[in-house]
Write a protein that holds these residues in place. Structure first.
Motif, mmCIF file in Angstrom:
data_model
loop_
_atom_site.group_PDB
_atom_site.id
_atom_site.type_symbol
_atom_site.label_atom_id
_atom_site.label_comp_id
_atom_site.label_asym_id
_atom_site.label_seq_id
_atom_site.Cartn_x
_atom_site.Cartn_y
_atom_site.Cartn_z
ATOM 1 N N LEU A 253 -3.677 -65.674 -6.368
ATOM 2 C CA LEU A 253 -3.355 -65.951 -7.766
ATOM 3 C C LEU A 253 -2.009 -65.350 -8.156
ATOM 4 N N GLN A 254 -1.756 -64.121 -7.758
ATOM 5 C CA GLN A 254 -0.499 -63.466 -8.108
ATOM 6 C C GLN A 254 0.706 -64.222 -7.566
ATOM 7 N N SER A 255 0.555 -64.849 -6.416
ATOM 8 C CA SER A 255 1.684 -65.522 -5.777
ATOM 9 C C SER A 255 2.223 -66.677 -6.609
ATOM 10 N N LEU A 256 1.455 -67.147 -7.593
ATOM 11 C CA LEU A 256 1.893 -68.290 -8.398
ATOM 12 C C LEU A 256 2.900 -67.907 -9.474
ATOM 13 N N HIS A 257 3.167 -66.629 -9.654
ATOM 14 C CA HIS A 257 4.263 -66.240 -10.544
ATOM 15 C C HIS A 257 5.520 -66.105 -9.690
ATOM 16 N N PRO A 258 6.524 -66.944 -9.899
ATOM 17 C CA PRO A 258 7.691 -66.949 -9.001
ATOM 18 C C PRO A 258 8.397 -65.606 -8.907
ATOM 19 N N GLU B 155 16.627 -63.327 -12.357
ATOM 20 C CA GLU B 155 16.571 -61.929 -11.994
ATOM 21 C C GLU B 155 15.145 -61.411 -12.155
ATOM 22 N N TYR B 156 14.778 -60.498 -11.268
ATOM 23 C CA TYR B 156 13.457 -59.890 -11.372
ATOM 24 C C TYR B 156 13.567 -58.401 -11.105
ATOM 25 N N ARG B 157 12.645 -57.646 -11.693
ATOM 26 C CA ARG B 157 12.510 -56.209 -11.463
ATOM 27 C C ARG B 157 11.021 -55.902 -11.360
ATOM 28 N N PRO C 225 7.861 -54.585 -17.410
ATOM 29 C CA PRO C 225 6.492 -54.492 -17.951
ATOM 30 C C PRO C 225 5.771 -55.831 -18.006
ATOM 31 N N HIS C 226 6.509 -56.899 -18.285
ATOM 32 C CA HIS C 226 5.877 -58.216 -18.351
ATOM 33 C C HIS C 226 5.365 -58.647 -16.982
ATOM 34 N N LEU C 227 6.133 -58.378 -15.948
ATOM 35 C CA LEU C 227 5.718 -58.729 -14.590
ATOM 36 C C LEU C 227 4.585 -57.809 -14.124
#
Length: 306
Positions: A69-74, A135-137, A141-143
């Motif tokens: 399930l987590q993998s579906l967030h790019p 960009e990702y970190r 907090p959202h991620l």
């Protein structure tokens, strides 16, 4: 009272030791002693649902489902693909994550906080840009919230479907509340504290989720080419089928995973119940590896061990 022959006990001990060593790693006995033997207050008392859920063999199914399930967030998938060693060292990742879960669930409060601090330090080093320029970190907090709620939902669903003692409605809410304690420590603002809030928060992320080649690659790795011994492939297949059955239909379709819902209640659930019962038998009190930390399944994503 369970009656086992000497040969039966030897078999159970060997299976239990094999499971424990795979999931807890070479430092498992030492970690077990630190987690359960050290004095001091804990984040969660023995009556709390988080202890019941995380100590049950259904976590093996819940952990696999959470990974899918987590993998579906790019952005979460980009962080895992770019910075995690889950392909090159899947067992090492599992062992780190199992220790984190065990320490925060059962360990002394000061040790639990140190485990969280280590994870937050790792998160601070995980950042980058996706192939399409986002960009990702890992410390975002959202991620972090997405990783957290996906884990909580999958762990709880697995427990309710495959666990030895499913929780009542109040217990389910209390489990979500317990997990919010860990999430807050990891940097998740305002995590859900009951099942209704959890459902609403999952729905709020729906528009951000999509299938990517990386996500589908994770599914193929976990389901078709798992890093398990040949003799364990059959029981692992039952666990994996149970993990897929926990996913929303839209999620399994996005990952291109075949589903036959009518067969899940007739075949998949009984097989999952049987395999988790076998794991409980192998890890029953009395064998050497069972005195202390029980093995934990993977809790994937940057919210676990970075």
């Amino acid at each position: 009272m369970e009656l086992l022959s000497d040969n039966g006990r030897v078999l159970r001990d060997r299976i239990g030791e094999a499971i424990f060593s795979r999931v807890a790693g070479p430092d498992g006995p030492d970690n077990r002693a630190r987690i359960h033997g050290a004095p001091g207050p804990r984040w969660f008392g023995p009556e709390r649902p988080v202890r019941q859920v995380h100590g049950d063999a259904s976590m093996f199914i819940g952990g696999l489902s959470a990974l899918l399930l987590q993998s579906l967030h790019p952005l979460a998938m980009a962080a895992v693909a770019g910075h995690s060693g889950f392909r090159g060292d899947p067992w090492g990742r599992l062992q780190r994550t199992s220790t984190f879960l065990a320490m925060t669930t059962y360990g002394p409060a000061d040790s639990a906080q140190r485990a969280v601090d280590r994870v937050r330090a790792v998160h601070a080093t995980v950042y980058g840009t996706t192939p399409d320029g986002q960009e990702y970190r890992a410390a975002d907090p959202h991620l972090l919230c997405w990783v957290h709620i996906a884990e909580v939902d999958c762990f709880l669903r697995a427990h309710q479907r495959f666990g030895a003692r499913p929780l009542d409605a109040a217990g389910c809410d209390a489990y979500v509340e317990d997990m919010a304690r860990i999430a807050t420590a990891l940097g998740v603002p305002d995590p859900p504290t009951n099942r209704a809030e959890l459902t609403d928060r999952l729905a709020a992320y729906r528009s951000e989720l999509r299938s990517t080649p990386e996500a589908r690659g994770v599914a193929r790795f976990l389901l078709l080419h798992p890093p398990v011994p040949v003799l364990a492939r059959l029981p692992y297949g039952a666990l994996a089928a149970g993990a897929v059955s926990l996913l929303p239909l839209w999620a399994s379709r996005a990952l291109r995973l075949p589903r036959v819902p009518p067969a899940e209640g007739v075949v998949v659930r009984p097989l999952g119940i049987a395999v988790t019962a076998g794991i409980r038998w192998a890890l029953a009190p009395g064998a050497p590896a069972r005195h202390g930390q029980r093995p934990r399944p993977p809790a994937p994503g940057p919210g676990a061990d970075g």
